[in-house]
Design an enzyme around this catalytic site. Structure first.
Site, PDB file in Angstrom:
ATOM      1  N   THR A 132       0.820  -1.217   0.000  1.00  0.00           N
ATOM      2  CA  THR A 132       0.000   0.000   0.000  1.00  0.00           C
ATOM      3  C   THR A 132       0.856   1.272   0.000  1.00  0.00           C
ATOM      4  OG1 THR A 132      -1.540   1.277   1.368  1.00  0.00           O
ATOM      5  CG2 THR A 132      -0.089  -0.215   2.532  1.00  0.00           C
ATOM      6  N   ASP A 133       0.274   2.361  -0.480  1.00  0.00           N
ATOM      7  CA  ASP A 133       0.975   3.649  -0.429  1.00  0.00           C
ATOM      8  C   ASP A 133       1.058   4.188   1.006  1.00  0.00           C
ATOM      9  OD1 ASP A 133      -1.702   4.347  -0.048  1.00  0.00           O
ATOM     10  OD2 ASP A 133      -1.745   5.881  -1.625  1.00  0.00           O
ATOM     11  N   GLU A 134       0.254   3.602   1.919  1.00  0.00           N
ATOM     12  CA  GLU A 134       0.234   4.135   3.293  1.00  0.00           C
ATOM     13  C   GLU A 134       1.576   3.945   4.007  1.00  0.00           C
ATOM     14  OE1 GLU A 134      -3.204   3.489   5.662  1.00  0.00           O
ATOM     15  OE2 GLU A 134      -4.554   3.637   3.964  1.00  0.00           O
ATOM     16  N   TYR A 157      -1.990  -0.364  10.959  1.00  0.00           N
ATOM     17  CA  TYR A 157      -2.113  -1.037   9.652  1.00  0.00           C
ATOM     18  C   TYR A 157      -0.896  -0.748   8.782  1.00  0.00           C
ATOM     19  CZ  TYR A 157      -3.361  -1.530   4.721  1.00  0.00           C
ATOM     20  OH  TYR A 157      -3.324  -1.837   3.376  1.00  0.00           O
ATOM     21  N   LYS A 161       2.115  -3.204   7.310  1.00  0.00           N
ATOM     22  CA  LYS A 161       2.407  -3.388   5.882  1.00  0.00           C
ATOM     23  C   LYS A 161       3.860  -2.991   5.591  1.00  0.00           C
ATOM     24  CE  LYS A 161      -0.026  -4.503   2.943  1.00  0.00           C
ATOM     25  NZ  LYS A 161      -0.414  -5.832   2.394  1.00  0.00           N
ATOM     26  N   LYS A 196     -15.286   0.387   4.306  1.00  0.00           N
ATOM     27  CA  LYS A 196     -14.434   1.399   3.683  1.00  0.00           C
ATOM     28  C   LYS A 196     -15.328   2.525   3.154  1.00  0.00           C
ATOM     29  CE  LYS A 196     -11.023  -1.547   4.320  1.00  0.00           C
ATOM     30  NZ  LYS A 196     -10.690  -2.627   3.447  1.00  0.00           N
ATOM     31  N   LEU A 197     -14.740   3.711   2.983  1.00  0.00           N
ATOM     32  CA  LEU A 197     -15.546   4.917   2.760  1.00  0.00           C
ATOM     33  C   LEU A 197     -16.593   4.795   1.642  1.00  0.00           C
ATOM     34  CD1 LEU A 197     -16.101   7.909   3.450  1.00  0.00           C
ATOM     35  CD2 LEU A 197     -14.441   8.506   1.693  1.00  0.00           C
ATOM     36  N   ARG A 288     -10.609  10.330  12.681  1.00  0.00           N
ATOM     37  CA  ARG A 288      -9.826   9.118  12.919  1.00  0.00           C
ATOM     38  C   ARG A 288      -8.548   9.494  13.661  1.00  0.00           C
ATOM     39  NH1 ARG A 288      -8.209   5.916   7.515  1.00  0.00           N
ATOM     40  NH2 ARG A 288     -10.151   4.769   7.877  1.00  0.00           N
ATOM     41  N   GLY A 290      -4.835   9.856  14.431  1.00  0.00           N
ATOM     42  CA  GLY A 290      -3.635   9.822  13.579  1.00  0.00           C
ATOM     43  C   GLY A 290      -3.953   9.867  12.090  1.00  0.00           C
TER      44      GLY A 290
HETATM   45  P1  NAD Z   1      -9.766  -7.249   2.036  1.00  0.00           P
HETATM   46  O1  NAD Z   1      -9.813  -6.989   3.503  1.00  0.00           O
HETATM   47  O2  NAD Z   1     -10.968  -7.002   1.205  1.00  0.00           O
HETATM   48  O3  NAD Z   1      -9.348  -8.778   1.807  1.00  0.00           O
HETATM   49  C1  NAD Z   1      -8.340  -9.418   2.538  1.00  0.00           C
HETATM   50  C2  NAD Z   1      -8.492 -10.918   2.356  1.00  0.00           C
HETATM   51  O4  NAD Z   1      -7.447 -11.555   3.120  1.00  0.00           O
HETATM   52  C3  NAD Z   1      -9.823 -11.473   2.882  1.00  0.00           C
HETATM   53  O5  NAD Z   1     -10.386 -12.336   1.919  1.00  0.00           O
HETATM   54  C4  NAD Z   1      -9.444 -12.218   4.144  1.00  0.00           C
HETATM   55  O6  NAD Z   1     -10.282 -13.330   4.407  1.00  0.00           O
HETATM   56  C5  NAD Z   1      -8.020 -12.649   3.825  1.00  0.00           C
HETATM   57  N1  NAD Z   1      -7.223 -12.876   5.043  1.00  0.00           N
HETATM   58  C6  NAD Z   1      -7.126 -12.057   6.126  1.00  0.00           C
HETATM   59  N2  NAD Z   1      -6.333 -12.618   7.045  1.00  0.00           N
HETATM   60  C7  NAD Z   1      -5.926 -13.816   6.549  1.00  0.00           C
HETATM   61  C8  NAD Z   1      -5.070 -14.838   7.023  1.00  0.00           C
HETATM   62  N3  NAD Z   1      -4.500 -14.759   8.225  1.00  0.00           N
HETATM   63  N4  NAD Z   1      -4.844 -15.911   6.234  1.00  0.00           N
HETATM   64  C9  NAD Z   1      -5.428 -16.003   5.008  1.00  0.00           C
HETATM   65  N5  NAD Z   1      -6.262 -15.074   4.511  1.00  0.00           N
HETATM   66  C10 NAD Z   1      -6.499 -13.978   5.265  1.00  0.00           C
HETATM   67  O7  NAD Z   1      -8.514  -6.446   1.526  1.00  0.00           O
HETATM   68  P2  NAD Z   1      -8.275  -5.671   0.131  1.00  0.00           P
HETATM   69  O8  NAD Z   1      -8.782  -4.304   0.258  1.00  0.00           O
HETATM   70  O9  NAD Z   1      -8.743  -6.531  -0.981  1.00  0.00           O
HETATM   71  O10 NAD Z   1      -6.678  -5.612   0.120  1.00  0.00           O
HETATM   72  C11 NAD Z   1      -5.920  -6.685  -0.414  1.00  0.00           C
HETATM   73  C12 NAD Z   1      -4.449  -6.344  -0.301  1.00  0.00           C
HETATM   74  O11 NAD Z   1      -4.171  -5.154  -1.023  1.00  0.00           O
HETATM   75  C13 NAD Z   1      -3.991  -6.086   1.136  1.00  0.00           C
HETATM   76  O12 NAD Z   1      -2.711  -6.640   1.293  1.00  0.00           O
HETATM   77  C14 NAD Z   1      -3.949  -4.562   1.240  1.00  0.00           C
HETATM   78  O13 NAD Z   1      -2.982  -4.164   2.169  1.00  0.00           O
HETATM   79  C15 NAD Z   1      -3.554  -4.191  -0.172  1.00  0.00           C
HETATM   80  N6  NAD Z   1      -4.022  -2.864  -0.633  1.00  0.00           N
HETATM   81  C16 NAD Z   1      -5.337  -2.509  -0.520  1.00  0.00           C
HETATM   82  C17 NAD Z   1      -5.770  -1.277  -1.029  1.00  0.00           C
HETATM   83  C18 NAD Z   1      -7.219  -0.846  -0.967  1.00  0.00           C
HETATM   84  O14 NAD Z   1      -7.535   0.280  -1.322  1.00  0.00           O
HETATM   85  N7  NAD Z   1      -8.146  -1.703  -0.539  1.00  0.00           N
HETATM   86  C19 NAD Z   1      -4.846  -0.422  -1.634  1.00  0.00           C
HETATM   87  C20 NAD Z   1      -3.500  -0.803  -1.707  1.00  0.00           C
HETATM   88  C21 NAD Z   1      -3.111  -2.043  -1.215  1.00  0.00           C
HETATM   89  O1  DAU Z   2      -4.172   4.015   0.384  1.00  0.00           O
HETATM   90  C1  DAU Z   2      -4.387   2.642   0.312  1.00  0.00           C
HETATM   91  C2  DAU Z   2      -5.230   2.186   1.471  1.00  0.00           C
HETATM   92  O2  DAU Z   2      -6.548   2.669   1.225  1.00  0.00           O
HETATM   93  C3  DAU Z   2      -5.239   0.682   1.647  1.00  0.00           C
HETATM   94  O3  DAU Z   2      -3.943   0.241   1.966  1.00  0.00           O
HETATM   95  C4  DAU Z   2      -6.207   0.261   2.757  1.00  0.00           C
HETATM   96  O4  DAU Z   2      -6.275  -1.150   2.825  1.00  0.00           O
HETATM   97  C5  DAU Z   2      -7.572   0.817   2.398  1.00  0.00           C
HETATM   98  O5  DAU Z   2      -8.489   0.505   3.432  1.00  0.00           O
HETATM   99  C6  DAU Z   2      -7.514   2.326   2.180  1.00  0.00           C
HETATM  100  O6  DAU Z   2      -7.248   3.021   3.431  1.00  0.00           O
HETATM  101  P1  DAU Z   2      -7.999   4.381   3.839  1.00  0.00           P
HETATM  102  O7  DAU Z   2      -7.939   4.517   5.287  1.00  0.00           O
HETATM  103  O8  DAU Z   2      -7.530   5.516   2.991  1.00  0.00           O
HETATM  104  O9  DAU Z   2      -9.496   3.994   3.311  1.00  0.00           O
HETATM  105  P2  DAU Z   2     -10.935   4.225   3.985  1.00  0.00           P
HETATM  106  O10 DAU Z   2     -11.953   3.862   2.946  1.00  0.00           O
HETATM  107  O11 DAU Z   2     -11.042   3.586   5.314  1.00  0.00           O
HETATM  108  O12 DAU Z   2     -10.984   5.803   4.197  1.00  0.00           O
HETATM  109  C7  DAU Z   2     -10.843   6.682   3.104  1.00  0.00           C
HETATM  110  C8  DAU Z   2     -10.888   8.108   3.666  1.00  0.00           C
HETATM  111  O13 DAU Z   2     -12.213   8.362   4.156  1.00  0.00           O
HETATM  112  C9  DAU Z   2      -9.961   8.321   4.854  1.00  0.00           C
HETATM  113  O14 DAU Z   2      -9.462   9.656   4.799  1.00  0.00           O
HETATM  114  C10 DAU Z   2     -10.866   8.161   6.062  1.00  0.00           C
HETATM  115  C11 DAU Z   2     -12.209   8.669   5.559  1.00  0.00           C
HETATM  116  N1  DAU Z   2     -13.420   8.020   6.135  1.00  0.00           N
HETATM  117  C12 DAU Z   2     -13.466   6.673   6.186  1.00  0.00           C
HETATM  118  C13 DAU Z   2     -14.574   6.029   6.706  1.00  0.00           C
HETATM  119  C14 DAU Z   2     -14.626   4.521   6.789  1.00  0.00           C
HETATM  120  C15 DAU Z   2     -14.473   8.813   6.571  1.00  0.00           C
HETATM  121  O15 DAU Z   2     -14.435  10.043   6.474  1.00  0.00           O
HETATM  122  N2  DAU Z   2     -15.568   8.169   7.075  1.00  0.00           N
HETATM  123  C16 DAU Z   2     -15.662   6.817   7.184  1.00  0.00           C
HETATM  124  O16 DAU Z   2     -16.704   6.308   7.700  1.00  0.00           O
END
Ligand code: NAD
Ligand code: DAU
Length: 351
Positions: A132-134, A157, A161, A196-197, A288, A290
């Site tokens: 992730t970019d985080e 988180y 990562k 997620k948002l 949130r 931090g």
């Molecule tokens: P998600 O939470 O939707 O899915 C995660 C999956 O991992 C689930 O199916 C869960 O059952 C499985 N899992 C969790 N713990 C496990 C374990 N101990 N053993 C086996 N399986 C397990 O997540 P996502 O949003 O699809 O993200 C997938 C990957 O991409 C992650 O590594 C995340 O850090 C990365 N990522 C996500 C985003 C985003 O915006 N969602 C952006 C950049 C990177």
């Molecule tokens: O940048 C990549 C990351 O993006 C991934 O690595 C993470 O897995 C993914 O969950 C996501 O993280 P964020 O924290 O950016 O996503 P989220 O959807 O939780 O929140 C997006 C923005 O919206 C963030 O600034 C927090 C805000 N937010 C989120 C929720 C859930 C709100 O304002 N209200 C909310 O209820």
């Protein structure tokens, strides 16, 4: 060319899109989807491909060394695309140790097992870690995250990562494990869990519930359509250089409040509500802890070296996403019943 590929986390949001792309695009590859099916994993995400002959599902935990060792013995993988993780920042604030267990320990178990099984012949092997970019921390008003930006994770988180990324590169440098990492910005699209948002807001708007916006909604995220992320992973898996990191992003920054306003307009249109109706649901709530201010990815290395670029404009992608949620009511009902209600109460009741 025949290949045996392990995809971890394939029943989650991004993983299910990656599995779908690989099993349909590469019929000669055997794709094993390993997932523990936590609250975020859902086999309904892959109903359309579950019967394809080159697809296998294995339920298991990436922290279980014995199971992972047996899996590598059984399938003789030559590639790993590792997505399994705890992925939600708010949950990492509630329960950091779960993130250390899965994201750090689980990744280390996979690396160690790949090293053990590949040590006599690393040719044509690849351990691809999806990150992730985080890990880069938080930007001010200007600038971008580059591949050379120093790591500065600020939530449990992102720290987990970042740690897993460091282990991947440590295994590459110390044991010559062929490895690549990509760091992607925020994804959106179908099958996104409504914690997620974007999917949370769609779900709440549809049900006339308050749409919680943290702080003043000034935080900025760089949004990428999930299918474009899956295409980038495909490109990097096949053409990326071993030992490299690639940033993936949409050059598509939005302030949260502007994004939610746009989403409200789209929802009004799709639901046949007078313009401005959904926006009345916007509710500013406690920020949130931090909360990173701004993420913005410079994805030019991936574009210049491997020719990848995003395919969709944001508004088009957002409309497609809303359409998917509105026509997949059953999916949404299934994932929001049971434990989701408890999580929602705990996360939002006191804000
Ligand atoms: P998600 O939470 O939707 O899915 C995660 C999956 O991992 C689930 O199916 C869960 O059952 C499985 N899992 C969790 N713990 C496990 C374990 N101990 N053993 C086996 N399986 C397990 O997540 P996502 O949003 O699809 O993200 C997938 C990957 O991409 C992650 O590594 C995340 O850090 C990365 N990522 C996500 C985003 C985003 O915006 N969602 C952006 C950049 C990177
Ligand atoms: O940048 C990549 C990351 O993006 C991934 O690595 C993470 O897995 C993914 O969950 C996501 O993280 P964020 O924290 O950016 O996503 P989220 O959807 O939780 O929140 C997006 C923005 O919206 C963030 O600034 C927090 C805000 N937010 C989120 C929720 C859930 C709100 O304002 N209200 C909310 O209820």
């Amino acid at each position: 060319m025949k290949r045996n590929i392990l995809i971890t986390g394939g029943a989650g949001f991004i993983g299910s899109h990656v599995v779908r792309l690989f099993v349909t695009k590469y019929p000669d590859y055997q794709i094993v989807n390993l997932d523990a099916l936590t609250y975020a994993g859902n086999l309904e995400n892959l109903l359309d491909v579950k019967d394809l002959p080159n697809y296998i599902f294995e339920k298991g935990d990436i922290t279980d060394e014995t199971f992972i060792d047996q899996l590598f013995g059984k399938y003789q993988f030559d590639g790993v695309i590792h997505l399994a993780a705890e992925s939600h920042v708010d949950r990492s604030i509630m329960d950091p140790l779960a993130f250390i267990r899965t994201n750090v320990m689980g990744t280390a178990v996979l690396l160690n097992t790949a090293r053990k099984h590949w040590k006599d012949n690393m040719d044509n092997k690849l351990f691809y870690h999806v990150s992730t970019d985080e890990v880069y921390g938080s930007l001010g008003a200007e600038g971008f995250f580059h591949e050379t930006t120093a790591y500065d994770p600020r939530s449990p988180y992102s720290a987990s990562k970042a740690s897993s990324d460091h282990f991947v590169m440590a295994y590459h440098h110390t044991y010559h494990l062929p490895a690549i990492i990509s760091n992607c910005s925020n994804n959106y699209g179908s099958h996104h869990f409504p914690e997620k948002l974007i999917p949370l807001a769609i779900h709440n708007i549809k049900n006339n519930k308050p749409v919680p916006v943290y702080g003043k909604g000034e935080n900025v995220r760089d949004w990428l359509y999930v299918n474009d992320h899956a295409r980038a992973i495909d490109t990097i898996f096949h053409k990326g250089r071993i030992g490299e990191t690639y940033n993936i992003g949409g050059f598509n920054e939005w302030k949260n409040i502007d994004l939610i306003q746009l989403l409200c307009r789209i929802m009004d249109k799709k639901l046949g509500r007078p313009e401005g109706t959904s926006a009345q649901l916007i509710t500013f709530v406690k920020d949130r802890a931090g909360h990173d201010l701004r993420y913005a990815i410079d994805a030019s290395k991936l574009n210049k070296e491997l020719g990848w670029e995003p395919s969709l404009q944001f508004e088009e992608g957002l409309e497609k996403t809303v359409d998917w949620y509105l026509s997949n009511e059953e999916w949404l009902q299934h994932v929001t019943s049971g434990n989701y209600q408890n999580y929602y109460q705990e996360q939002y009741q006191k804000r």
